[in-house]
Design a protein around this motif. Structure first.
Motif, PDB file in Angstrom:
ATOM      1  N   ALA A 156      -8.732  -0.130  -5.644  1.00  0.00           N
ATOM      2  CA  ALA A 156      -7.427  -0.327  -4.725  1.00  0.00           C
ATOM      3  C   ALA A 156      -6.441  -1.369  -4.346  1.00  0.00           C
ATOM      4  CB  ALA A 156      -8.535  -0.371  -3.407  1.00  0.00           C
ATOM      5  N   ASP A 157      -7.520  -2.636  -4.524  1.00  0.00           N
ATOM      6  CA  ASP A 157      -6.470  -4.403  -4.288  1.00  0.00           C
ATOM      7  C   ASP A 157      -5.272  -3.424  -5.142  1.00  0.00           C
ATOM      8  OD1 ASP A 157      -8.034  -4.982  -2.448  1.00  0.00           O
ATOM      9  OD2 ASP A 157      -9.141  -6.497  -4.042  1.00  0.00           O
ATOM     10  N   ARG A 158      -5.241  -3.345  -6.041  1.00  0.00           N
ATOM     11  CA  ARG A 158      -3.744  -3.189  -7.703  1.00  0.00           C
ATOM     12  C   ARG A 158      -3.494  -1.781  -7.338  1.00  0.00           C
ATOM     13  NH1 ARG A 158      -7.328  -2.741 -11.580  1.00  0.00           N
ATOM     14  NH2 ARG A 158      -7.650  -0.981 -11.574  1.00  0.00           N
ATOM     15  N   ASP A 159      -3.820  -1.074  -6.478  1.00  0.00           N
ATOM     16  CA  ASP A 159      -3.340   0.317  -5.926  1.00  0.00           C
ATOM     17  C   ASP A 159      -1.653  -0.191  -5.073  1.00  0.00           C
ATOM     18  OD1 ASP A 159      -3.570   2.330  -8.228  1.00  0.00           O
ATOM     19  OD2 ASP A 159      -5.421   3.076  -7.038  1.00  0.00           O
ATOM     20  N   ALA A 160      -2.556  -0.904  -3.796  1.00  0.00           N
ATOM     21  CA  ALA A 160      -1.642  -1.312  -2.552  1.00  0.00           C
ATOM     22  C   ALA A 160      -0.873  -1.986  -3.303  1.00  0.00           C
ATOM     23  CB  ALA A 160      -3.076  -2.366  -2.004  1.00  0.00           C
ATOM     24  N   LEU A 161      -1.123  -3.257  -4.290  1.00  0.00           N
ATOM     25  CA  LEU A 161      -0.192  -4.247  -4.597  1.00  0.00           C
ATOM     26  C   LEU A 161       1.097  -3.237  -5.462  1.00  0.00           C
ATOM     27  CD1 LEU A 161      -1.860  -7.384  -6.173  1.00  0.00           C
ATOM     28  CD2 LEU A 161      -0.102  -7.331  -4.015  1.00  0.00           C
ATOM     29  N   LEU A 162       1.171  -2.268  -6.339  1.00  0.00           N
ATOM     30  CA  LEU A 162       1.671  -1.834  -6.682  1.00  0.00           C
ATOM     31  C   LEU A 162       2.150  -0.664  -6.212  1.00  0.00           C
ATOM     32  CD1 LEU A 162      -0.344  -0.051  -9.888  1.00  0.00           C
ATOM     33  CD2 LEU A 162       1.631  -2.416  -9.978  1.00  0.00           C
ATOM     34  N   LEU A 163       2.263  -0.474  -4.748  1.00  0.00           N
ATOM     35  CA  LEU A 163       2.703   0.233  -3.614  1.00  0.00           C
ATOM     36  C   LEU A 163       3.878  -0.383  -3.189  1.00  0.00           C
ATOM     37  CD1 LEU A 163       0.027   2.804  -2.518  1.00  0.00           C
ATOM     38  CD2 LEU A 163       1.800   3.789  -3.922  1.00  0.00           C
ATOM     39  N   ARG A 164       3.009  -2.192  -2.862  1.00  0.00           N
ATOM     40  CA  ARG A 164       4.006  -2.473  -1.761  1.00  0.00           C
ATOM     41  C   ARG A 164       5.214  -2.847  -2.963  1.00  0.00           C
ATOM     42  NH1 ARG A 164       7.386  -4.015   0.702  1.00  0.00           N
ATOM     43  NH2 ARG A 164       7.014  -5.881   1.878  1.00  0.00           N
ATOM     44  N   TYR A 165       4.981  -3.956  -3.884  1.00  0.00           N
ATOM     45  CA  TYR A 165       5.767  -4.495  -4.092  1.00  0.00           C
ATOM     46  C   TYR A 165       6.779  -4.247  -5.483  1.00  0.00           C
ATOM     47  CZ  TYR A 165       4.049  -8.470  -2.181  1.00  0.00           C
ATOM     48  OH  TYR A 165       3.550  -8.911  -1.481  1.00  0.00           O
ATOM     49  N   PHE A 166       5.989  -3.143  -6.811  1.00  0.00           N
ATOM     50  CA  PHE A 166       6.238  -2.217  -7.822  1.00  0.00           C
ATOM     51  C   PHE A 166       7.098  -1.003  -6.798  1.00  0.00           C
ATOM     52  CE2 PHE A 166       4.011  -4.901  -9.825  1.00  0.00           C
ATOM     53  CZ  PHE A 166       4.389  -5.426 -10.966  1.00  0.00           C
ATOM     54  N   GLU A 167       6.423  -0.627  -5.806  1.00  0.00           N
ATOM     55  CA  GLU A 167       7.287   1.038  -5.562  1.00  0.00           C
ATOM     56  C   GLU A 167       8.299   0.571  -4.122  1.00  0.00           C
ATOM     57  OE1 GLU A 167       4.877   4.420  -6.189  1.00  0.00           O
ATOM     58  OE2 GLU A 167       3.859   3.706  -7.720  1.00  0.00           O
ATOM     59  N   ARG A 168       8.484  -0.758  -3.801  1.00  0.00           N
ATOM     60  CA  ARG A 168       8.657  -1.160  -2.306  1.00  0.00           C
ATOM     61  C   ARG A 168       8.745  -0.119  -1.517  1.00  0.00           C
ATOM     62  NH1 ARG A 168      10.790  -5.828  -4.270  1.00  0.00           N
ATOM     63  NH2 ARG A 168      12.028  -5.805  -5.850  1.00  0.00           N
ATOM     64  N   LYS A 169       6.907   0.279  -1.074  1.00  0.00           N
ATOM     65  CA  LYS A 169       6.930   1.071  -0.208  1.00  0.00           C
ATOM     66  C   LYS A 169       6.399   0.358   1.169  1.00  0.00           C
ATOM     67  CE  LYS A 169       6.496   4.906  -2.003  1.00  0.00           C
ATOM     68  NZ  LYS A 169       7.065   6.275  -2.870  1.00  0.00           N
ATOM     69  N   SER A 170       6.845   0.908   2.367  1.00  0.00           N
ATOM     70  CA  SER A 170       6.845   0.115   3.501  1.00  0.00           C
ATOM     71  C   SER A 170       5.100   0.225   3.650  1.00  0.00           C
ATOM     72  CB  SER A 170       7.372   0.732   4.694  1.00  0.00           C
ATOM     73  OG  SER A 170       7.222   2.158   5.017  1.00  0.00           O
ATOM     74  N   ALA A 171       4.237  -0.518   4.718  1.00  0.00           N
ATOM     75  CA  ALA A 171       2.908  -0.299   5.593  1.00  0.00           C
ATOM     76  C   ALA A 171       2.832   1.121   5.424  1.00  0.00           C
ATOM     77  CB  ALA A 171       2.738  -1.303   6.031  1.00  0.00           C
ATOM     78  N   SER A 172       3.229   1.001   6.220  1.00  0.00           N
ATOM     79  CA  SER A 172       3.319   3.188   7.118  1.00  0.00           C
ATOM     80  C   SER A 172       3.058   3.945   5.935  1.00  0.00           C
ATOM     81  CB  SER A 172       4.269   3.671   7.446  1.00  0.00           C
ATOM     82  OG  SER A 172       4.424   4.847   7.967  1.00  0.00           O
ATOM     83  N   GLU A 173       4.476   3.823   4.413  1.00  0.00           N
ATOM     84  CA  GLU A 173       3.987   4.625   3.873  1.00  0.00           C
ATOM     85  C   GLU A 173       3.210   4.298   2.432  1.00  0.00           C
ATOM     86  OE1 GLU A 173       8.580   4.872   2.328  1.00  0.00           O
ATOM     87  OE2 GLU A 173       8.171   3.665   2.553  1.00  0.00           O
ATOM     88  N   MET A 174       2.266   3.461   2.789  1.00  0.00           N
ATOM     89  CA  MET A 174       1.340   2.742   1.512  1.00  0.00           C
ATOM     90  C   MET A 174      -0.042   3.194   3.093  1.00  0.00           C
ATOM     91  SD  MET A 174       1.660  -1.145   0.568  1.00  0.00           S
ATOM     92  CE  MET A 174       0.790  -1.862   2.151  1.00  0.00           C
ATOM     93  N   ALA A 175       0.106   3.258   3.649  1.00  0.00           N
ATOM     94  CA  ALA A 175      -1.156   3.567   4.645  1.00  0.00           C
ATOM     95  C   ALA A 175      -0.814   5.579   4.453  1.00  0.00           C
ATOM     96  CB  ALA A 175      -1.186   3.653   5.940  1.00  0.00           C
TER      97      ALA A 175
END
Length: 76
Positions: free
Chosen positions: A11-30
């Protein structure tokens, strides 16, 4: 960085990958993770803290903002 990411839970790894590698916003990550915006932001913060602790155990003192720089520098 790969070793540090490998130490994180999925779960933590997925969140970081979405945020930093895919440049997703908090809303998109959520939306992707099926959690609230606040929970997504919190998950990223906790994951960054876990990375900081990983590096600290190996003698590298890096603040949370430094972790973001490390992650950004690893991007293509």
């Amino acid at each position: 960085l790969d070793d540090a990411l490998g130490e994180l839970g999925e779960a933590d790894r997925d969140a970081l990958l979405l945020r930093y590698f895919e440049r997703k916003s908090a809303s998109e990550m959520a939306q992707t993770l099926g959690i609230s915006d606040e929970a997504a932001q919190k998950r990223v913060s906790r994951a960054v803290e876990r990375l900081r602790e990983f590096f600290a155990k190996r003698g590298l003192t890096v603040g949370a903002s430094g972790i973001a720089v490390v992650i950004d520098s690893a991007l293509p």
